[in-house]
Design an enzyme around this catalytic site. Structure first.
Site, PDB file in Angstrom:
ATOM      1  N   SER A 188       0.793  -1.219   0.000  1.00 47.67           N
ATOM      2  CA  SER A 188       0.000   0.000   0.000  1.00 47.67           C
ATOM      3  C   SER A 188       0.829   1.274   0.000  1.00 47.67           C
ATOM      4  O   SER A 188       0.338   2.318  -0.420  1.00 47.67           O
ATOM      5  CB  SER A 188      -0.964  -0.001   1.186  1.00 47.67           C
ATOM      6  OG  SER A 188      -0.280  -0.233   2.389  1.00 47.67           O
ATOM      7  N   HIS A 216      -5.444  -3.772  -2.003  1.00 51.88           N
ATOM      8  CA  HIS A 216      -5.270  -2.763  -3.053  1.00 51.88           C
ATOM      9  C   HIS A 216      -5.357  -3.362  -4.450  1.00 51.88           C
ATOM     10  O   HIS A 216      -5.310  -2.631  -5.435  1.00 51.88           O
ATOM     11  CB  HIS A 216      -3.934  -2.033  -2.888  1.00 51.88           C
ATOM     12  CG  HIS A 216      -4.008  -0.925  -1.894  1.00 51.88           C
ATOM     13  ND1 HIS A 216      -4.641   0.276  -2.159  1.00 51.88           N
ATOM     14  CD2 HIS A 216      -3.563  -0.832  -0.630  1.00 51.88           C
ATOM     15  CE1 HIS A 216      -4.561   1.052  -1.104  1.00 51.88           C
ATOM     16  NE2 HIS A 216      -3.910   0.403  -0.157  1.00 51.88           N
ATOM     17  N   LYS A 247     -12.115  -0.293  -0.676  1.00 55.65           N
ATOM     18  CA  LYS A 247     -11.295   0.528  -1.578  1.00 55.65           C
ATOM     19  C   LYS A 247     -11.978   0.593  -2.947  1.00 55.65           C
ATOM     20  O   LYS A 247     -12.960   1.299  -3.087  1.00 55.65           O
ATOM     21  CB  LYS A 247      -9.874  -0.013  -1.593  1.00 55.65           C
ATOM     22  CG  LYS A 247      -9.208   0.275  -0.244  1.00 55.65           C
ATOM     23  CD  LYS A 247      -7.848  -0.304  -0.049  1.00 55.65           C
ATOM     24  CE  LYS A 247      -7.304   0.198   1.287  1.00 55.65           C
ATOM     25  NZ  LYS A 247      -6.419  -0.766   1.938  1.00 55.65           N
TER      26      LYS A 247
HETATM   27  C1  LIG Z   1      -6.443  -0.935   3.430  1.00 55.84           C
HETATM   28  C2  LIG Z   1      -5.771  -2.232   3.652  1.00 55.84           C
HETATM   29  C3  LIG Z   1      -6.312  -3.176   4.519  1.00 55.84           C
HETATM   30  C4  LIG Z   1      -7.504  -2.856   5.365  1.00 55.84           C
HETATM   31  O1  LIG Z   1      -8.688  -2.826   4.620  1.00 55.84           O
HETATM   32  P1  LIG Z   1      -9.950  -2.045   5.224  1.00 55.84           P
HETATM   33  O2  LIG Z   1     -11.083  -2.647   4.476  1.00 55.84           O
HETATM   34  O3  LIG Z   1      -9.724  -0.598   4.955  1.00 55.84           O
HETATM   35  O4  LIG Z   1      -9.985  -2.338   6.680  1.00 55.84           O
HETATM   36  C5  LIG Z   1      -5.693  -4.403   4.625  1.00 55.84           C
HETATM   37  N1  LIG Z   1      -4.569  -4.688   3.934  1.00 55.84           N
HETATM   38  C6  LIG Z   1      -4.008  -3.790   3.097  1.00 55.84           C
HETATM   39  C7  LIG Z   1      -2.785  -4.158   2.339  1.00 55.84           C
HETATM   40  C8  LIG Z   1      -4.589  -2.541   2.940  1.00 55.84           C
HETATM   41  O5  LIG Z   1      -4.026  -1.644   2.134  1.00 55.84           O
END
Ligand SMILES: *Cc1c(COP(=O)(O)O)cnc(C)c1O
Length: 403
Positions: A188, A216, A247
């Site tokens: 990320s 992502h 996301k």
């Molecule tokens: C954003 C993210 C999460 C968490 O996801 P949410 O649905 O926002 O809780 C988990 N792993 C990675 C790699 C992320 O970027």
């Protein structure tokens, strides 16, 4: 009546001391406030800016089909589920979403959690115990790290994407040892892609469970956004796939895709599933509509990648250090945190929102602003952002070349 003056000293005073340290290091941040919708040109703190900080890759947060389905769910079913999944909080919409996600991911079954964070932490903590070993990429997401800690398994970290280093760790472990090999699909903060094919080979060679966190990559990589397992044609070789609904999917939630036994086990031992209330019906409804959009409007993903190529090559042509990115996430690495924060602030004043990120989210000396383009940015918006990056980058001495 006046309260008695207290002579008690504040036992939380040490927090203020730590906050002062953050301020001295330039790491203290005010939360920016979004006014109106989450979209490509958005208003934060009263200023209209090109928004390069959102994970809304496909613009689904405001897509009419998601809005409509969510509104219908509110009208028909109300705003809350009223219980955890294992008591009275499983609605037909939750089950329909899990079936649709399992079809989409080509796995036997899926279980949805309240967030991607809960999916990662809840899953890793549930499937491993203190006699087990986790072999984890050093840049894996915080939710994986927390899950590892909660599991009480031994944690062995390998250098980022270094398959040979992971092999050396696995080779030392007894064959009878239960092992989990785990990586992000897309990282990320750097936007690079995990070493999935090599790690799958290792998992098979050493009998490890293979797990990928595709937060992502969901809606971004693979056919119709099926993720990195699909992107690399690794179907059947990754035991546990985590995806997010927060996301690109535009709503909220996380899910685990895998075998029926894995999913049934998580329904009995995944603590966020057992002890935290399920999604409101509108969230499940919006996610169902999002799956329809991924299947029926693949041009959104094409546009995301066209915008990614345009913007990334533009930043590189200006001379910025964009690291190793291979995705719509492009970091602009500035070095020390105060410079990255200054860059972010100046960009914002000039009409571009790219969040500054420093330690501990990224290593010291690698502070950056992180940019994320979406399918819904226009060429003009992205060109404007590049022009502002050029101006501010020269002003702060981050780039030097003339164009
Ligand atoms: C954003 C993210 C999460 C968490 O996801 P949410 O649905 O926002 O809780 C988990 N792993 C990675 C790699 C992320 O970027």
């Amino acid at each position: 009546m006046n309260p008695m003056p207290s002579t008690r000293t504040d036992p939380l005073h040490y927090l203020s001391v730590e906050l002062d340290t953050l301020k001295e290091q330039g790491l203290f941040r005010q939360l920016r406030t979004l006014e109106g919708e989450q979209k490509a040109q958005a208003t934060f703190d009263g200023r209209s800016v090109v928004n390069l900080s959102s994970n809304n890759y496909l613009g689904l947060t405001t897509h009419p089909r998601l809005r409509e389905r969510a509104l219908n769910a509110v009208r028909e079913l109300g705003v809350g589920s009223g219980s955890v999944r294992t008591i009275a909080g499983t609605m037909a919409l939750h089950l329909e979403l899990e079936r649709r996600l399992a079809d989409f991911k080509h796995t036997e079954a899926v279980v949805v959690f309240q967030s991607g964070f809960a999916a990662n932490a809840g899953t890793v903590a549930a499937i491993l115990g203190k006699d087990d070993v986790i072999v984890s990429d050093e840049l894996n997401h915080a939710s994986i790290i927390d899950g590892c800690r909660l599991s009480r398994a031994a944690i062995r970290v390998f250098p980022h994407k270094d398959v040979e280093a992971a092999r050396a760790i696995l080779k030392e472990l007894p064959a009878s040892q239960r092992k989990l090999l785990i990586t992000d699909g897309v990282f990320s903060m750097d936007g690079d892609v995990g070493a999935l094919p090599g790690l799958c080979d290792l998992a098979e060679e050493f009998g490890a469970v293979m797990m990928v966190d595709d937060a992502h990559a969901s809606g971004v990589f693979g056919r119709n956004g099926r993720g990195t397992v699909d992107h690399f044609s690794l179907h059947g070789r990754v035991d546990i796939q985590v995806g997010t609904l927060s996301k690109a999917v535009g709503a909220l939630g996380g899910y685990v895709a895998g075998s029926r036994a894995l999913i049934q086990f998580l329904q009995h031992r995944g603590r966020p599933f057992l002890f935290s209330t399920s999604h409101p019906p509108a969230v499940a409804a919006a996610c169902l509509a999002a799956l329809d959009v991924l299947i029926e409007e693949p041009q959104l993903i094409d546009r995301l990648w066209e915008n990614t190529r345009f913007f990334k090559s533009g930043l590189q042509a200006l001379g910025f250090n964009t690291g190793t990115s291979e995705s719509p996430i492009t970091p602009v690495i500035a070095g020390e945190a105060p410079l990255a924060m200054r860059l972010s602030d100046r960009l914002f004043e000039e009409g571009v929102f790219a969040q500054g990120i420093g330690f501990p989210t990224v290593p010291r000396g690698k502070a950056r602003v992180r940019t994320i383009v979406t399918a819904t940015h226009t060429r003009q918006e992205l060109q404007f952002a590049l022009d502002v990056f050029a101006k501010v980058g020269r002003e702060l001495g981050i780039i030097f070349r003339e164009h």
